[in-house]
Design a protein around this motif. Sequence first.
Motif, PDB file in Angstrom:
ATOM      1  N   CYS A 124       0.867  -1.178   0.000  1.00 32.69           N
ATOM      2  CA  CYS A 124       0.000   0.000   0.000  1.00 32.69           C
ATOM      3  C   CYS A 124       0.899   1.222   0.000  1.00 32.69           C
ATOM      4  N   ALA A 125       0.852   1.977  -1.092  1.00 30.30           N
ATOM      5  CA  ALA A 125       1.680   3.164  -1.217  1.00 30.30           C
ATOM      6  C   ALA A 125       0.861   4.393  -0.859  1.00 30.30           C
ATOM      7  N   ALA A 126       1.399   5.218   0.012  1.00 30.13           N
ATOM      8  CA  ALA A 126       0.719   6.451   0.419  1.00 30.13           C
ATOM      9  C   ALA A 126       1.270   7.632  -0.369  1.00 30.13           C
ATOM     10  N   SER A 127       0.412   8.622  -0.593  1.00 31.21           N
ATOM     11  CA  SER A 127       0.805   9.777  -1.406  1.00 31.21           C
ATOM     12  C   SER A 127       1.638  10.782  -0.624  1.00 31.21           C
TER      13      SER A 127
ATOM     14  N   TRP B  34      -4.820  -3.353   7.367  1.00 34.26           N
ATOM     15  CA  TRP B  34      -5.405  -4.033   6.212  1.00 34.26           C
ATOM     16  C   TRP B  34      -6.755  -4.615   6.628  1.00 34.26           C
ATOM     17  N   TYR B  35      -7.734  -4.418   5.772  1.00 39.95           N
ATOM     18  CA  TYR B  35      -9.058  -4.983   5.956  1.00 39.95           C
ATOM     19  C   TYR B  35      -9.371  -5.822   4.718  1.00 39.95           C
ATOM     20  N   ARG B  36     -10.364  -6.679   4.841  1.00 39.12           N
ATOM     21  CA  ARG B  36     -10.788  -7.444   3.678  1.00 39.12           C
ATOM     22  C   ARG B  36     -12.304  -7.604   3.682  1.00 39.12           C
ATOM     23  N   GLN B  37     -12.813  -7.776   2.473  1.00 37.00           N
ATOM     24  CA  GLN B  37     -14.247  -7.981   2.334  1.00 37.00           C
ATOM     25  C   GLN B  37     -14.476  -9.077   1.309  1.00 37.00           C
ATOM     26  N   ALA B  38     -15.046 -10.181   1.778  1.00 35.65           N
ATOM     27  CA  ALA B  38     -15.392 -11.283   0.900  1.00 35.65           C
ATOM     28  C   ALA B  38     -16.810 -11.070   0.378  1.00 35.65           C
ATOM     29  N   PRO B  39     -17.159 -11.681  -0.748  1.00 37.98           N
ATOM     30  CA  PRO B  39     -18.510 -11.513  -1.297  1.00 37.98           C
ATOM     31  C   PRO B  39     -19.588 -11.883  -0.274  1.00 37.98           C
TER      32      PRO B  39
ATOM     33  N   ILE C  65       2.135  -7.961   9.142  1.00 31.27           N
ATOM     34  CA  ILE C  65       1.988  -6.578   8.698  1.00 31.27           C
ATOM     35  C   ILE C  65       3.253  -5.813   9.031  1.00 31.27           C
ATOM     36  N   SER C  66       3.629  -4.912   8.137  1.00 34.88           N
ATOM     37  CA  SER C  66       4.817  -4.093   8.385  1.00 34.88           C
ATOM     38  C   SER C  66       4.654  -2.765   7.652  1.00 34.88           C
ATOM     39  N   ARG C  67       5.454  -1.816   8.018  1.00 40.22           N
ATOM     40  CA  ARG C  67       5.429  -0.514   7.355  1.00 40.22           C
ATOM     41  C   ARG C  67       6.855  -0.020   7.168  1.00 40.22           C
ATOM     42  N   ASP C  68       7.065   0.730   6.116  1.00 42.62           N
ATOM     43  CA  ASP C  68       8.357   1.344   5.832  1.00 42.62           C
ATOM     44  C   ASP C  68       8.125   2.838   5.721  1.00 42.62           C
ATOM     45  N   ASN C  69       8.457   3.565   6.768  1.00 43.60           N
ATOM     46  CA  ASN C  69       8.194   4.999   6.788  1.00 43.60           C
ATOM     47  C   ASN C  69       9.004   5.740   5.720  1.00 43.60           C
ATOM     48  N   ARG C  70      10.176   5.230   5.371  1.00 45.13           N
ATOM     49  CA  ARG C  70      11.004   5.899   4.357  1.00 45.13           C
ATOM     50  C   ARG C  70      10.371   5.809   2.979  1.00 45.13           C
TER      51      ARG C  70
ATOM     52  N   ASN D 273       7.055   5.332   2.617  1.00 46.05           N
ATOM     53  CA  ASN D 273       5.633   5.670   2.764  1.00 46.05           C
ATOM     54  C   ASN D 273       4.751   4.495   2.350  1.00 46.05           C
ATOM     55  N   ALA D 274       5.079   3.323   2.863  1.00 44.85           N
ATOM     56  CA  ALA D 274       4.400   2.120   2.422  1.00 44.85           C
ATOM     57  C   ALA D 274       4.017   1.215   3.586  1.00 44.85           C
ATOM     58  N   LEU D 275       2.945   0.495   3.365  1.00 42.80           N
ATOM     59  CA  LEU D 275       2.440  -0.514   4.296  1.00 42.80           C
ATOM     60  C   LEU D 275       2.413  -1.838   3.547  1.00 42.80           C
ATOM     61  N   TYR D 276       2.740  -2.919   4.230  1.00 45.30           N
ATOM     62  CA  TYR D 276       2.797  -4.223   3.576  1.00 45.30           C
ATOM     63  C   TYR D 276       1.988  -5.255   4.367  1.00 45.30           C
ATOM     64  N   LEU D 277       1.573  -6.291   3.657  1.00 44.33           N
ATOM     65  CA  LEU D 277       0.967  -7.448   4.296  1.00 44.33           C
ATOM     66  C   LEU D 277       1.545  -8.688   3.634  1.00 44.33           C
TER      67      LEU D 277
END
Length: 114
Positions: free
Chosen positions: A21-24, A35-40, A68-73, A75-79
Motif C-alpha cells: 500500500c503506497a501512500a501519497s 489491512w481490511y478485507r471484504q469477501a462476497p 503486517i509491516s510498514r516502511d516509513n522511508r 511511505n508504504a504498508l505491507y501485508l
Amino acid sequence: VQLQASGGGLVQGGGSLRLSCAASRNIFSFNVMGWYRQAPGRQRELVASLTAGRTTNYADSVKGRFTISRDNRKNALYLQMGTLRPEDTAVYYCNAKQGSISSWGQGTLVTVSS
C-alpha cells in the motif's frame, strides 16, 4: 492522503502473496495503519493493524500466517500473507487513521484456489 494497494492476484492454496500500500505522502503522522478485507456477501473485517509505536493486532484467522509491516522511508504498508486458504479470498483494503480521519485505498483482489 491517497492510498494505492497492489499485489493481489490468483494463488493456489498454501501459497504466499505480498500486498503493498503506497501512500501519497509521508506516513509518520498516522496513528494506525491496517489491512481490511471484504469477501462476497460479507462485511468488511480487520485483518491486521500496526500502530505508530509498532504494536500489531491480527484477526485470529490469520495469526501466524500473515505479517503486517510498514516502511516509513518509502511511505508504504505491507501485508505478507502465507499458507493462504480459500477462505482468505477477498478484496483487501489498506487503511490509515490520523485522529478521527480514516482514509481508504481502492482495494486489491486476492483469490485463493483450493
